[in-house]
Design an enzyme around this catalytic site. Structure first.
Site, short mmCIF file in Angstrom:
data_model
loop_
_atom_site.label_atom_id
_atom_site.label_comp_id
_atom_site.label_asym_id
_atom_site.label_seq_id
_atom_site.Cartn_x
_atom_site.Cartn_y
_atom_site.Cartn_z
N SER A 1 0.79 -1.13 0.00
CA SER A 1 0.05 0.21 0.05
C SER A 1 0.94 1.27 0.11
O SER A 1 1.84 1.48 -0.90
CB SER A 1 -0.96 0.01 1.28
OG SER A 1 -2.02 0.87 1.19
N HIS B 1 -4.69 -5.21 -1.76
CA HIS B 1 -5.87 -5.05 -0.58
C HIS B 1 -6.95 -6.01 -1.04
O HIS B 1 -7.93 -5.63 -1.44
CB HIS B 1 -6.29 -3.76 -0.93
CG HIS B 1 -5.38 -2.53 -0.45
ND1 HIS B 1 -4.48 -2.12 -1.35
CD2 HIS B 1 -5.25 -1.72 0.51
CE1 HIS B 1 -3.79 -1.30 -0.85
NE2 HIS B 1 -4.19 -0.83 0.22
N GLU C 1 -1.15 -2.98 -8.01
CA GLU C 1 -2.46 -3.28 -7.45
C GLU C 1 -2.89 -1.87 -6.88
O GLU C 1 -2.29 -0.71 -6.95
CB GLU C 1 -2.12 -3.90 -6.14
CG GLU C 1 -1.23 -3.47 -5.16
CD GLU C 1 -1.92 -2.75 -4.20
OE1 GLU C 1 -3.17 -2.89 -3.74
OE2 GLU C 1 -1.45 -1.71 -3.49
#
Length: 302
Positions: free
Chosen positions: A109, A273, A207
């Site tokens: 992230s 995620h 992502e």
């Protein structure tokens, strides 16, 4: 690339939160999972701090990172959760000292910024993987997510194929190179900075979380116009979290963007995620095939 040493039962690791304060209960649940793996856990001094002054927060997050990186008793560093702000501390990190003291650094992230910065300036393999509070808490944790940590002990290579996840080929071919990338938003934010991801001869992982289709299109276009796809060997598309009503639009954006790509592109990897969330080492050599769709990854530890 430098590979950190594998973990052994009884090793001490540090848990830090360079992108934001952590939920105390979820962190403790995740730490119990790490302890069941035989690890001893030290928590960074500022993991639970909430700071309104961003500059003060930067110094505390940097202090936790440096203390864990340079403590010889610590064999690995695992991030508690994501958030924001890691780009702010990237210029302050002592990359030369990291290179002299290589160890496992693990997160994803917002941590993408640090994963790629450390890989780029310290020549160290880093790890895009599930985080302690975010992914190992009692509500989210899965056996598959936990299994992502096992290769840190065994030094095994990884194979991700349709037996583990519903992979779909967007563009056929075969590509080999080191694995780079992470969160699409953070990769885009790094463009034009010293921390821009180097994709020459690489396989790019992307992502994203909760980005609408038009924004994913804009970020991919930005990467393309910045030359990120010019000398690339392939693209691995992890989980692109989308609202139910926008899911088909996101798939349409990917199909339109990559349909004529001169390199292999495979989507639906459970990386990012998602639940489960599989970990991957960044900086190691990988091979991406499309017949069948498969990602083979060298071990990230020695």
């Amino acid at each position: 690339m430098i590979k950190p040493c594998a973990l052994q039962e009884g090793d001490r690791i540090a848990v830090i939160a360079p992108a934001g304060s952590s939920d105390r209960e979820k962190l403790q649940q995740g730490i119990r999972v790490l302890e069941k793996m035989g690890l001893k856990v030290t928590i960074g001094r500022h993991v639970f701090d909430v700071e309104e002054n961003l500059a003060a927060a930067d110094q505390k997050r940097l202090a936790d990172l440096h203390e864990a990186l340079f403590d010889p008793a610590i064999r690995g560093i695992f991030c508690a959760n994501g958030g924001f702000g890691t780009a702010r501390i990237a210029p302050m990190i002592d990359y030369a000292k990291i290179q002299r003291n290589p160890k496992i650094f693990w997160g994803y992230s917002d941590i993408t910024y640090l994963l790629n910065a450390i890989q780029k300036f310290s020549d160290l393999v880093t790890f895009h993987g599930p985080m302690v509070a975010s992914d190992l808490n009692d509500e989210i944790r899965t056996a598959e997510t936990e299994s992502s940590f096992l290769p840190l002990f065994t030094r095994e290579s990884l194979t991700y194929d349709s037996r583990k996840m519903p992979l779909k080929t967007l563009t056929h071919g075969t590509g080999e190179g080191r694995l780079v990338g992470g969160n699409l938003d953070l990769l885009t934010n790094g463009l034009g900075t010293p921390f821009q991801v180097n994709t020459k001869g690489a396989i790019l992982l992307i992502e994203e979380i909760a980005a609408p289709s038009f924004l994913i299109n804009a970020m991919l276009t930005h990467l393309k116009q910045a030359g990120v796809f010019d000398e690339i060997e392939g693209v691995v598309i992890g989980y692109l979290q989308a609202e139910p009503g926008d899911y088909a639009n996101v798939k349409g954006v990917l199909q339109d963007f990559f349909s004529c790509a001169p390199f292999p592109v495979v989507e639906n990897f459970l990386i990012g995620h998602c639940k489960p969330n599989y970990g991957v080492p960044l900086g190691t050599n990988v091979k991406l095939t499309t017949s069948p769709p498969r990602l083979i990854i060298d071990s990230g530890v020695m």
